[in-house]
Scaffold this motif. Structure first.
Motif, mmCIF file in Angstrom:
data_model
loop_
_atom_site.group_PDB
_atom_site.id
_atom_site.type_symbol
_atom_site.label_atom_id
_atom_site.label_comp_id
_atom_site.label_asym_id
_atom_site.label_seq_id
_atom_site.Cartn_x
_atom_site.Cartn_y
_atom_site.Cartn_z
ATOM 1 N N HIS A 148 0.843 -1.200 0.000
ATOM 2 C CA HIS A 148 0.000 0.000 0.000
ATOM 3 C C HIS A 148 0.878 1.250 0.000
ATOM 4 C CE1 HIS A 148 -4.068 -1.484 0.242
ATOM 5 N NE2 HIS A 148 -3.738 -2.342 1.177
ATOM 6 N N ARG A 149 0.384 2.289 -0.646
ATOM 7 C CA ARG A 149 1.121 3.553 -0.736
ATOM 8 C C ARG A 149 0.385 4.692 -0.050
ATOM 9 N NH1 ARG A 149 2.601 2.996 -7.197
ATOM 10 N NH2 ARG A 149 3.773 1.033 -7.014
ATOM 11 N N GLY A 150 -0.532 4.359 0.802
ATOM 12 C CA GLY A 150 -1.277 5.373 1.536
ATOM 13 C C GLY A 150 -1.815 4.784 2.826
ATOM 14 N N GLN A 151 -2.435 5.625 3.623
ATOM 15 C CA GLN A 151 -2.991 5.189 4.903
ATOM 16 C C GLN A 151 -4.014 4.080 4.694
ATOM 17 O OE1 GLN A 151 -4.935 8.321 7.103
ATOM 18 N NE2 GLN A 151 -6.295 6.865 8.101
ATOM 19 N N ILE A 152 -3.919 3.032 5.499
ATOM 20 C CA ILE A 152 -4.858 1.912 5.409
ATOM 21 C C ILE A 152 -6.111 2.295 6.194
ATOM 22 C CG2 ILE A 152 -5.226 -0.518 5.960
ATOM 23 C CD1 ILE A 152 -2.179 -0.872 5.624
ATOM 24 N N ASN A 153 -7.235 2.396 5.478
ATOM 25 C CA ASN A 153 -8.475 2.874 6.094
ATOM 26 C C ASN A 153 -9.226 1.777 6.837
ATOM 27 O OD1 ASN A 153 -8.090 5.490 5.130
ATOM 28 N ND2 ASN A 153 -9.117 5.044 3.196
ATOM 29 N N ASP A 154 -9.271 0.585 6.252
ATOM 30 C CA ASP A 154 -10.064 -0.473 6.876
ATOM 31 C C ASP A 154 -9.582 -1.821 6.373
ATOM 32 O OD1 ASP A 154 -11.882 -1.533 8.580
ATOM 33 O OD2 ASP A 154 -13.661 -1.059 7.413
ATOM 34 N N MET A 155 -9.930 -2.860 7.147
ATOM 35 C CA MET A 155 -9.584 -4.238 6.805
ATOM 36 C C MET A 155 -10.772 -5.132 7.111
ATOM 37 S SD MET A 155 -5.771 -4.473 8.520
ATOM 38 C CE MET A 155 -6.394 -4.107 10.154
ATOM 39 N N THR A 156 -10.852 -6.257 6.408
ATOM 40 C CA THR A 156 -11.880 -7.254 6.699
ATOM 41 C C THR A 156 -11.367 -8.621 6.286
ATOM 42 O OG1 THR A 156 -14.200 -7.881 6.337
ATOM 43 C CG2 THR A 156 -13.042 -6.926 4.470
ATOM 44 N N PHE A 157 -11.726 -9.637 7.063
ATOM 45 C CA PHE A 157 -11.350 -11.013 6.768
ATOM 46 C C PHE A 157 -12.468 -11.702 5.999
ATOM 47 C CE2 PHE A 157 -8.353 -10.508 10.329
ATOM 48 C CZ PHE A 157 -7.245 -11.199 9.833
ATOM 49 N N SER A 158 -12.099 -12.683 5.184
ATOM 50 C CA SER A 158 -13.105 -13.571 4.608
ATOM 51 C C SER A 158 -13.617 -14.491 5.712
ATOM 52 C CB SER A 158 -12.508 -14.378 3.459
ATOM 53 O OG SER A 158 -11.445 -15.183 3.917
ATOM 54 N N PRO A 159 -14.797 -15.082 5.552
ATOM 55 C CA PRO A 159 -15.366 -15.884 6.655
ATOM 56 C C PRO A 159 -14.460 -17.031 7.098
ATOM 57 C CG PRO A 159 -17.037 -15.445 4.989
ATOM 58 C CD PRO A 159 -15.745 -14.948 4.434
ATOM 59 N N ASP A 160 -13.737 -17.663 6.159
ATOM 60 C CA ASP A 160 -12.868 -18.767 6.547
ATOM 61 C C ASP A 160 -11.500 -18.299 7.011
ATOM 62 O OD1 ASP A 160 -11.901 -17.865 4.170
ATOM 63 O OD2 ASP A 160 -11.996 -19.776 3.110
ATOM 64 N N GLY A 161 -11.231 -17.012 6.966
ATOM 65 C CA GLY A 161 -9.970 -16.484 7.433
ATOM 66 C C GLY A 161 -8.811 -16.639 6.474
ATOM 67 N N ARG A 162 -9.070 -17.082 5.254
ATOM 68 C CA ARG A 162 -7.980 -17.272 4.289
ATOM 69 C C ARG A 162 -7.542 -15.950 3.673
ATOM 70 N NH1 ARG A 162 -6.711 -22.384 2.336
ATOM 71 N NH2 ARG A 162 -5.731 -21.350 0.570
ATOM 72 N N TRP A 163 -8.485 -15.028 3.465
ATOM 73 C CA TRP A 163 -8.169 -13.756 2.810
ATOM 74 C C TRP A 163 -8.261 -12.617 3.812
ATOM 75 C CZ3 TRP A 163 -12.124 -14.512 -1.711
ATOM 76 C CH2 TRP A 163 -11.653 -15.517 -2.573
ATOM 77 N N LEU A 164 -7.385 -11.647 3.613
ATOM 78 C CA LEU A 164 -7.502 -10.360 4.289
ATOM 79 C C LEU A 164 -7.651 -9.301 3.204
ATOM 80 C CD1 LEU A 164 -7.338 -8.605 6.876
ATOM 81 C CD2 LEU A 164 -4.889 -8.398 6.428
ATOM 82 N N ILE A 165 -8.743 -8.558 3.242
ATOM 83 C CA ILE A 165 -9.032 -7.545 2.230
ATOM 84 C C ILE A 165 -8.815 -6.182 2.877
ATOM 85 C CG2 ILE A 165 -10.740 -6.693 0.582
ATOM 86 C CD1 ILE A 165 -12.123 -9.527 1.146
ATOM 87 N N THR A 166 -8.002 -5.354 2.247
ATOM 88 C CA THR A 166 -7.636 -4.058 2.821
ATOM 89 C C THR A 166 -7.953 -2.938 1.844
ATOM 90 O OG1 THR A 166 -5.367 -4.275 1.991
ATOM 91 C CG2 THR A 166 -5.807 -5.074 4.215
ATOM 92 N N ALA A 167 -8.285 -1.776 2.380
ATOM 93 C CA ALA A 167 -8.556 -0.579 1.583
ATOM 94 C C ALA A 167 -7.651 0.544 2.076
ATOM 95 C CB ALA A 167 -10.021 -0.159 1.712
ATOM 96 N N SER A 168 -7.146 1.318 1.136
ATOM 97 C CA SER A 168 -6.171 2.349 1.475
ATOM 98 C C SER A 168 -6.516 3.644 0.758
ATOM 99 C CB SER A 168 -4.769 1.863 1.085
ATOM 100 O OG SER A 168 -3.836 2.904 1.167
ATOM 101 N N MET A 169 -5.864 4.707 1.194
ATOM 102 C CA MET A 169 -6.055 6.011 0.561
ATOM 103 C C MET A 169 -5.391 6.086 -0.817
ATOM 104 S SD MET A 169 -8.036 7.807 2.352
ATOM 105 C CE MET A 169 -7.861 9.388 1.537
ATOM 106 N N ASP A 170 -4.635 5.054 -1.207
ATOM 107 C CA ASP A 170 -4.097 5.025 -2.574
ATOM 108 C C ASP A 170 -5.127 4.526 -3.572
ATOM 109 O OD1 ASP A 170 -4.244 2.392 -1.932
ATOM 110 O OD2 ASP A 170 -2.092 1.982 -2.067
ATOM 111 N N CYS A 171 -6.389 4.420 -3.116
ATOM 112 C CA CYS A 171 -7.546 4.042 -3.953
ATOM 113 C C CYS A 171 -7.501 2.585 -4.390
ATOM 114 C CB CYS A 171 -7.679 4.950 -5.184
ATOM 115 S SG CYS A 171 -8.041 6.659 -4.775
#
Length: 944
Positions: free
Chosen positions: A564-587
């Protein structure tokens, strides 16, 4: 997946929630066939169609390249202006006409029979022929003397259009003859609204000064005047159900109701909307008023009470300011809680709008807020920054807790009641010094729903009981952290509490005794944290834009993600915990795969995502974005199709994906189409032989070769007890030749008189196709054709062919020698190993004594035996190596890496290679994705 611009492999846009209206006036239509009213509202680049009866959404139009600037409709089509263009939609969805010709942005539209009138910012009026898209007439006004601000068609005035101007004057034009018929001097104020009254020749004129003029245009006579004290008139409408009432809209959200007979204000509908009234319309011959505003709401009011006041009948309301935090509420994934900058907490349903509900605005005094109203509540709280929810005990007491921007007080909310809860949680330690700038930074609710953990900017972490609101202790002697606490979480069993603070420390506490168990140092200050309770994985977003994954069981960092090249705004896991999905200010929205520790998906959006939430069922990802009022749903493609995920290269450039409900231009659409075609992974087709050093099986059914040695026993068992009886009248069938491949029998020719009656002995000893191919193979040394033919034959046909090779049956020693060479070629190629064994075994069973008497055949048989022993020894060596390696893996203690997850997760290293079946040890190998078993010498299905 090579480097280059690609879209998302996992997610695709589905739909937007919570978008109902913007600053443009709605349009009302009546469907004659359905006998029902429909209301259209513009939302960004598309428009929504609702039925008035239930305010259920009926259709969403195809999106336009730009935001809609004006909306109008007639009996057949809906017209939407965007930029310098105008599009006509059929069936509320598809664009059927596009009108080009304006040199400036269009801001006014008026359907007029078979024509459409449009006005742009340069004060140019163009009259279009709807079907041909040609310009019928063009009128240019001087902006200084007459700037068109409103227009209408007076009822019964054939070919006449009334224009209003910002200078205050009005002009009546005959557009067929292109003549100015009359000019009204006006009332020294800009005209904002022109509306036809129920009476012929009488027009309602709304002015920027707040005046409302009821004017007779036939005699140029003003019948009555009203003064609105709330600013310019934004809209006008007249009741047609027998009551002489006029409604007027204002910029501050109030609606005035005027009696045209008594010429006075009879009622006020204050705070009908929180922003300006964009449009209001009375339904024809019904006591219903439809209003919409820029506060993202659409409301229907009914006038059925004494005093002429209207009450709210039904509404569709979203956030009037962008959401700050979204989260799925329950395990069904059907409801999404959303906190907005407007201070409200709302619930949006992914099933239907009728299940939406607003939990209201945060306030310190719920009773006073009800009496005064939200607009005048002095104790209302600012916007919610973060919240936590749990459904375990929500039917007994409050199940949601929220932090407010800059406030120390945290509030509880009740989802079932749809309102703010009973408790305002505030620690007593700050009662004596209110001047301290301390506020709540993070919250969490235990999985049982009984306790809330609240972290403060002062470094304190407190525990409260959700039922009583009582304080139940705090972590640490004085403070849990030396600086602000950035995140706090409780595990699934209420055993551990983990907190991260700006002092770069991660601390794990006992939940009940508040004892500090472990301290972990972080390389940078954390921004937020998120715990996946089922797997025990804690994701920590740091201020250096990296993400660390900590295993709560081993208390070690197991993964580090950077990119990521910007501030990480939020994160969420998939139900089985295999994926971590992140959103950042780098769009970017990135998907990280925890087992492989790699980035598997990444895409760009136009506006940076502020908050993310993955559905507990895994079917949708919800996102909210900067300056966006809606919640956008992305469908998970892996649930409905086979998606191959690969680690993305370091030079991967993500492509921009439009938000659901928006539409790319044609060029971008073609690029995305080509990208999606190139990014689709070709289906893997297994080659005939993986490697020339590996022994490959034929993969033919066992029935084709396994019983070759036992055909005599099978024939004996299947011998008929009595001869078949001929049917009295056999049905007509085309005769066929028996065999695996159906073939029609050729008609037999009847002997002619000239034909000889002597029997040709050469016909009786006719050579088969397999026999001829073996003879030819002696010359060209190519055995592919006879092998291919044998693969197609059944067991009985194979035995017949092998019996026919003997000289006693019309064969030849050279052909028998050719057959042995064919077996040698199969063993040399290491293909069809099982068939070679079966064919050779049957051949030796039939001709063993004859082979022993023939030196040529003995020599060839010894060569075959040597090939067979060599192949078996190499295969046995490979099997022994694999067995040794698997035994080591089973017994050795691996210390190379910590486990990912707890003992219940599916990706903890284990030995799936030995299984116990029927009290026998079986070696299980996964070949082409299918398990194959080795029992003793049955190696046939595990060598490939």
């Amino acid at each position: 997946m090579s480097a280059g611009k690609k879209g998302s492999v996992i997610f695709s846009g589905f739909r937007a929630l919570g978008l109902y209206s913007n600053h443009l006036a709605h349009v009302l239509r009546f469907h004659k066939k359905h006998r029902e009213f429909y209301v259209l509202t513009a939302v960004g680049q598309c428009f929504h169609t609702f039925n008035v009866k239930k305010l259920g959404i009926v259709a969403v139009s195809n999106a336009l390249p730009e935001d809609i600037s004006s909306l109008a409709a007639d009996r057949m089509l809906v017209y939407a202006a965007y930029g310098k263009l105008i599009s006509a939609f059929a069936k509320n969805k598809e664009v059927v006409h596009t009108y080009t010709g304006h040199q400036a942005d269009v801001h006014l539209l008026l359907p007029f029979g078979d024509h459409l009138i449009s006005v742009d910012k340069d004060n140019v009026v163009i009259i279009w022929d709807v079907e041909s898209e040609d310009t019928y007439l063009q009128i240019s006004y001087d902006k200084a003397s007459f700037e068109v601000s409103a227009l209408m068609h007076p009822s019964t005035y054939l070919n006449k259009i009334l224009f209003g101007s910002s200078q205050g004057s009005l002009q009546l034009w005959n557009i067929k003859s292109n003549k100015l018929l009359f000019t009204f001097p006006g009332w020294a104020s800009a005209v904002t609204v022109l509306q036809q009254t129920p009476a012929i020749d009488v027009v309602g004129v709304g002015l920027a000064s707040g005046q409302i003029i009821i004017h007779n245009i036939k005699f140029d006579e003003t019948l009555m005047k009203f003064q609105q004290d709330w600013g310019p008139v934004t809209s006008l409408s007249f009741r047609t159900d027998g009551h002489p009432i006029m409604a007027s809209g204002s910029p501050i959200g109030h609606i005035g109701l005027w009696d045209l007979e008594e010429k006075k204000l009879v009622s006020q509908m204050r705070d009908a909307h929180t922003t300006a009234i964009a449009g209001l319309t009375f339904l024809q011959n019904e006591p219903l008023l439809i209003t919409n505003g820029a506060d993202n709401s659409l409301r229907v009011w009914i006038f059925d009470v004494a005093g002429g006041d209207g009450r709210l009948l039904r509404q569709r309301t979203g956030h009037s300011a962008p959401p700050t935090k979204i989260q799925h509420h329950d395990k069904s994934g059907l409801n999404i809680l959303s906190a907005g900058q407007d201070g409200t907490l709302q619930s949006f349903s992914t099933v239907h709008e009728r299940f939406n509900k607003s939990l209201g605005h945060g306030t310190l005094n719920k009773t006073k807020a009800k009496k005064k109203g939200v607009m005048y509540d002095t104790a209302k709280l600012p916007a919610i920054t973060t919240f936590a929810s749990e459904t375990g005990r929500q039917s007994d007491w409050d199940g949601i807790i929220a932090c407010h921007r800059g406030f120390l007080v945290t509030t509880t909310w009740n989802y079932q009641k749809g309102s703010i809860g009973a408790h305002k949680l505030e620690p007593e330690r700050f009662n004596k010094n209110r001047a301290l700038n301390v506020h709540a930074t993070a919250v969490d609710i235990t999985s049982c729903g009984n306790f809330a953990v609240i972290a403060l900017s002062s470094g304190h972490i407190d525990v409260y009981n959700m039922q009583s609101g009582f304080h139940r202790g705090h972590y640490g002697q004085d403070k849990a952290h030396a600086g602000p606490v950035r995140g706090v979480s409780v595990d699934a069993l209420n055993q551990l509490t983990v907190s991260v603070g700006a002092d770069r420390l991660l601390k794990i506490w006992k939940f009940k005794s508040k004892e500090l168990l472990h301290t972990h140092s972080l390389p940078a200050p954390p921004a937020s944290s998120l715990l996946h309770r089922d797997s025990g994985m804690l994701a920590i977003a740091l201020d250096d834009f990296t993400i660390h994954i900590l295993d709560m069981e081993t208390r070690r960092t197991v993964r580090r993600f950077s990119g990521h090249r910007g501030q990480i705004n939020d994160m969420t896991f998939s139900p089985d915990g295999r994926w971590l999905i992140t959103a950042s200010m780098d769009c970017t929205i990135r998907t990280w795969d925890l087992p492989s520790g790699s980035l598997v998906d990444c895409f760009l959006v136009d506006a940076a995502a502020v908050s993310l939430s993955m559905s507990p069922t895994g079917n949708f990802l919800a996102s909210s974005h900067v300056d966006g009022l809606g919640i956008y749903l992305w469908s998970n493609n892996t649930l409905c199709s086979m998606v191959s995920l690969r680690p993305l290269p370091a030079d991967y450039e993500p492509a921009v994906i439009m938000l659901p409900g928006t539409c790319p231009s044609k060029d971008t659409e073609e690029e995305e189409l080509s990208d999606s075609e190139s990014s689709e992974m070709a289906e893997y087709i297994s080659p005939a032989q993986l490697d020339e050093h590996l022994v490959t099986l034929s993969l033919l059914p066992d029935s084709r070769w396994k019983n070759l040695l036992h055909l005599d026993i099978i024939k004996k068992k299947n011998k008929p007890k009595e001869p078949p009886k001929l049917p009295k009248a056999a049905p007509f069938f085309i005769p066929t030749i028996p065999g695996l491949v159906p073939q029609f029998a050729l008609p037999t020719s009847t002997p002619s008189e000239d034909q000889s009656k002597l029997v040709n002995l050469g016909v009786l000893a006719q050579k088969s196709t397999f026999y001829l191919q073996l003879e030819n193979a002696l010359d060209n040394n190519s055995y592919e054709e006879p092998i291919k033919l044998l693969r197609e034959l059944g067991p009985s046909a194979i035995e017949t062919e092998l019996r026919g090779l003997s000289p006693d049956m019309g064969g030849d020693v050279r052909v028998m020698q050719s057959f042995l060479k064919m077996i040698s070629s199969i063993l040399h190629s290491k293909r069809d190993f099982d068939l070679a064994q079966a064919y050779l075994a049957l051949f030796l069973k039939l001709h063993l004594r004859f082979i022993a008497d023939q030196p040529e055949l003995m020599k060839e048989a010894e060569s075959v035996s040597a090939h067979l022993e060599e192949t078996w020894m190499s295969m046995q060596t490979l099997l022994n190596q694999n067995i040794c390696l698997l035994s080591y893996i089973k017994s050795a203690l691996l210390k190379s890496a910590p486990y990912i997850g707890d003992s219940k997760t599916q990706w903890k290293p284990r030995s799936p290679f030995r299984e116990r079946h029927d009290n026998r040890d079986q070696l299980t190998l996964h070949i082409h994705g299918h398990p194959a078993h080795l029992t003793n010498i049955h190696y046939r299905s595990a060598l490939r």
